[in-house]
Design an enzyme around this catalytic site. Sequence first.
Site: not given
Ligand code: CP
Ligand code: NVA
Length: 311
Positions: A140, A110, A267, A228
Amino acid sequence: MSAHRHFLDLSDAGGDAIAAMIGDAIDRKGARKGWPKGRPDADFALDGRVLAMIFEKSSTRTRVSFDVAMRQLGGSSLILDSSSSQLGRGESIADTARVLSRMVDAIMIRTDDHAKAEELAHYADVPVINGLTDRSHPCQIVADLLTVIEHGKPLPGLEVAWFGDGNNVLHSILEAAGLMKFNVRAAVPVGYEPDAEFIELARAGGATVNLTQDAAAAAAGADVIVTDTWVSMGQDHTHNKIAAMAPYQVNQSLMVRAKSEALFLHCLPAHVGDEVSKEVFEGPQSAVFDEAENRIHAQKSILLWCFGLLG
Ligand code: CP
Ligand code: NVA
């Protein structure tokens, strides 16, 4: 890129493999109903395998679901966060990829810049999974599609309506639309549209995509309503952006325009009172906690695909 099954975007797998992932997730979820969450599935499909998870951004769901997914498949996972690993002190992605490939069987990352995930995949000698970048969030969307199907909605021809920021999650929804043949109406303010590349990808796959500033029109007759956060991780929380997003809040007056049995998805994490009203978030059409739980079941099938055991 190394010759492994990397899952950096949904197109890496394709529509048939995504359908296989969803089918496998439904079967595995059903087979372990009522079991303790850490008990391995009967087949120990990833017995002895180790997943390393690199986090350069925060996470609750992705982190826990991948860990529990590996346990349920008979393997294990470990976490490297940027603040306490050498990545945070400037060790290169290329060297990190080559070292981790000698120590673990798969890597999830990530991060902010999608190019970092691509570089990791290029140098890694094991599968690499995108656990969210600024560009996309494919894992997701596998969980989201699983949730929609579980709620009795077949994907072909489905009308999915998105409200708010044209962000990474919308990008992956658009990519999925082309692969799984559903349609997307995206109600987003001027200046916050998704990347044209993803709209073109969806259309090239046969999906109808409507980009609009009219939230009410986007909701009309929709099967699934999605939103979101207005401010993704790493973005500035500016007054201008919040003001631009305000008309796109998913609230009851928007929900009533959708089909009466429409689902609400998010999400998470949610900012109740901003992108979604409390009434909708807590309401009977909200499937957000099914969606969150399904992250585990989806991650398992993504991992199995990466290891060549599915699709
Ligand atoms: N939806 C999602 O990816 O949640 P987190 O940021 O908690 O991993
Ligand atoms: N769009 C959001 C999703 C989090 C799971 C972000 O990137 O912060």
